[in-house]
Enzyme design. Structure first.
Site, PDB file in Angstrom:
ATOM      1  N   GLY A 164      70.935  26.402  -8.949  1.00  0.00           N
ATOM      2  CA  GLY A 164      71.665  25.235  -9.437  1.00  0.00           C
ATOM      3  C   GLY A 164      71.702  25.168 -10.947  1.00  0.00           C
ATOM      4  O   GLY A 164      72.137  26.113 -11.603  1.00  0.00           O
ATOM      5  N   VAL A 221      70.480  38.377 -10.494  1.00  0.00           N
ATOM      6  CA  VAL A 221      71.004  38.049  -9.170  1.00  0.00           C
ATOM      7  C   VAL A 221      70.595  36.610  -8.865  1.00  0.00           C
ATOM      8  O   VAL A 221      69.407  36.286  -8.827  1.00  0.00           O
ATOM      9  CB  VAL A 221      70.457  38.999  -8.082  1.00  0.00           C
ATOM     10  N   TYR A 222      71.606  35.782  -8.649  1.00  0.00           N
ATOM     11  CA  TYR A 222      71.372  34.357  -8.406  1.00  0.00           C
ATOM     12  C   TYR A 222      70.341  34.153  -7.298  1.00  0.00           C
ATOM     13  O   TYR A 222      70.445  34.708  -6.211  1.00  0.00           O
ATOM     14  CB  TYR A 222      72.686  33.677  -8.007  1.00  0.00           C
ATOM     15  N   GLY A 223      69.326  33.338  -7.597  1.00  0.00           N
ATOM     16  CA  GLY A 223      68.333  32.955  -6.603  1.00  0.00           C
ATOM     17  C   GLY A 223      67.273  34.002  -6.323  1.00  0.00           C
ATOM     18  O   GLY A 223      66.338  33.740  -5.578  1.00  0.00           O
TER      19      GLY A 223
END
Length: 115
Positions: free
Chosen positions: A64, A56-58
């Protein structure tokens, strides 16, 4: 002492102004029981993502250019701390006393939604 209970949806400009101009400690801020339930459910969901090592991004990845770098559950809290610190610095004047509690109150109210 006055108590302001936040639910994530009902904060008024008058309440923000009251907090902004009050002396520290004059208004106690709390969450409604429903908001606490939402926040706790969201926290449990994040803990589940970490425990099951879902991507899961972040949350379990970097940000980035580092989006493909998987972050271990042991380092997830450090990642979140670092992103806050990296966004908390910058040029400009320090906010005045009315502005700071206003911003904090609005952020607290947003987090009360449990997203």
């Amino acid at each position: 002492m006055t108590t302001l209970e936040l639910d994530g949806t009902q904060l008024t400009i008058e309440q923000v102004v009251d907090v902004a101009i009050s002396a520290p400690g004059d208004i106690q801020i709390s969450l409604t029981p429903q908001s606490m339930d939402r926040v706790n459910r969201a926290a449990a969901a994040v803990e589940h993502l970490l425990a099951t090592r879902q991507v899961v991004y972040g949350i379990t990845t970097g940000f980035g250019a580092f989006k493909d770098r998987i972050i271990s559950p042991e380092n997830a809290a450090e990642l979140q701390r670092n992103i806050i610190i990296s966004h908390a610095v910058g040029p400009g004047e320090i906010f005045d006393n009315p502005t700071t509690p206003s911003l904090m109150l609005n952020r607290y109210n947003t987090l009360a939604r449990g997203h």
